[in-house]
Design a protein around this motif. Structure first.
Motif, PDB file in Angstrom:
ATOM      1  N   GLU A   1       0.725  -1.176  -0.655  1.00  0.00           N
ATOM      2  CA  GLU A   1       0.142  -0.668  -0.229  1.00  0.00           C
ATOM      3  C   GLU A   1       0.845   1.252  -0.301  1.00  0.00           C
ATOM      4  N   LEU A   2       1.769   1.314   0.983  1.00  0.00           N
ATOM      5  CA  LEU A   2       2.712   2.523   0.690  1.00  0.00           C
ATOM      6  C   LEU A   2       3.652   2.174  -0.629  1.00  0.00           C
ATOM      7  N   ILE A   3       3.985   1.468  -1.156  1.00  0.00           N
ATOM      8  CA  ILE A   3       4.617   1.519  -2.351  1.00  0.00           C
ATOM      9  C   ILE A   3       3.794   2.483  -3.098  1.00  0.00           C
TER      10      ILE A   3
ATOM     11  N   HIS B   1       1.183   4.306  -2.701  1.00  0.00           N
ATOM     12  CA  HIS B   1       1.039   5.414  -2.728  1.00  0.00           C
ATOM     13  C   HIS B   1       2.187   6.413  -2.743  1.00  0.00           C
ATOM     14  N   MET B   2       3.598   5.851  -2.788  1.00  0.00           N
ATOM     15  CA  MET B   2       4.039   6.866  -3.060  1.00  0.00           C
ATOM     16  C   MET B   2       4.839   6.739  -4.124  1.00  0.00           C
TER      17      MET B   2
END
Lengths: 208, 208
Positions: free
Chosen positions: A79-81, A83-84
């Protein structure tokens, strides 16, 4: 200068430790992370503030339980990557060089220091990391990832809504019974295994 | 009238099913839930809208993985009932009757229909349910509950914060390695168990 030397020493030490321990991290992945850390730069004070994103010191003994937590961490990394990637500037049309980046080991390019060029490199590198995480999850943490995702969704429960409260109350019998039954099943399975082991021991080493 | 008859029939059927299956739910717990459902009343359309608070149909095969999910459900029940207790009106000073309610099986009292009295009964009943959930968790789902709680806290990660992004990137090697190592360890353990079983079989039934 001091910071660069320190980073280089850290990288060397890390690679050494990985080799001794028999690490599962591909060399390209290590390089990619080091490159990205130059882009996502923060101070040492911020990095080592004693508040890790994912806690490494959980009091867990059972392998399967630990695997569910790691499944959740992998879900969050995905999810974080994602978003990045969405935060990067609009990509240029893809060229043969970009394709080469995706398939070969990454080496920081010469003459790619324009804003768009840097963004494109970062995109290629983040996409590579994302593909590695997805691969690991798909092969080894599929069920654990699903459970973790379901647990994340429980966070959203509206505690002050009477419909939620009443529906949850109405289902409590089912969940209480399910929880007790599952625990009992596990205990019975363990007892059976223990008895089978004992029976085998008696067969193999019968008393005189 | 129809709704009351329907509720009574449902309760009877539920109790019958529980007896056949060998339910783990104490009779007092069943009664308490039925009493509380009269207080937290919603329409049938709201109750059976096809959106359960906790999904019962998860594609999970492994017992231990399922137990982590149930640990999370129990955590949420604890939080929800705690919230429902906090919503009740300020309690009256505790009397001997209240104490009796806490220790004996609950029967709806006569002459407790004032607002404060109803609130007090609901409080006693909710506290009883909370104590049952806590007991089940403490005895059988302690580790699973902790992991689920840790996973709930991961929900809060600030995806658009560069410090979080950089720290997570810096730790990715560790987590990737940990995830791969754990999976490998599990596979090795399984292989060893299989070999031990085969060796025992050979010992017990040696070839002619």
């Amino acid at each position: 200068m001091v910071a660069t030397v320190r980073a280089a020493v850290c990288l060397c030490l890390w690679l050494l430790v990985c080799q001794v321990r028999g690490s599962y991290i591909p060399q390209r992945m290590n390089k990619t992370i080091q490159n990205l850390l130059k882009h996502y730069k923060i101070s040492d004070d911020q990095r080592y503030d004693g508040k890790p994103v994912f806690s490494k010191k959980l009091p867990i003994n059972k392998t399967e339980t630990k695997m569910v937590y790691i499944g959740g961490v992998l879900e969050k990394y995905e999810e974080l990557i994602g978003h990045m990637l969405s935060e990067l500037p609009t990509p240029r049309p893809q060229t043969a060089t970009d394709q080469q980046h995706l398939t070969s080991a990454f080496t920081p390019g010469v003459g790619t220091n324009t804003e768009a060029g840097v963004g494109d490199n970062v995109r290629v590198e983040l996409k590579y990391l994302l593909s590695k995480i997805k691969e690991l999850k798909r092969h080894h943490y599929e069920e654990e990832g699903k459970v973790a995702k379901e647990l994340f969704s429980l966070k959203k429960i509206q505690m002050n809504d009477i419909v939620t409260q009443s529906k949850a109350l109405g289902n409590l019998q089912w969940w209480y019974d399910e929880a007790s039954t599952l625990k009992k099943q596990q205990q019975i399975q363990r007892q059976r295994r223990r008895r089978r082991r004992q029976a085998r021991r008696v067969k193999t080493h019968p008393r005189a």
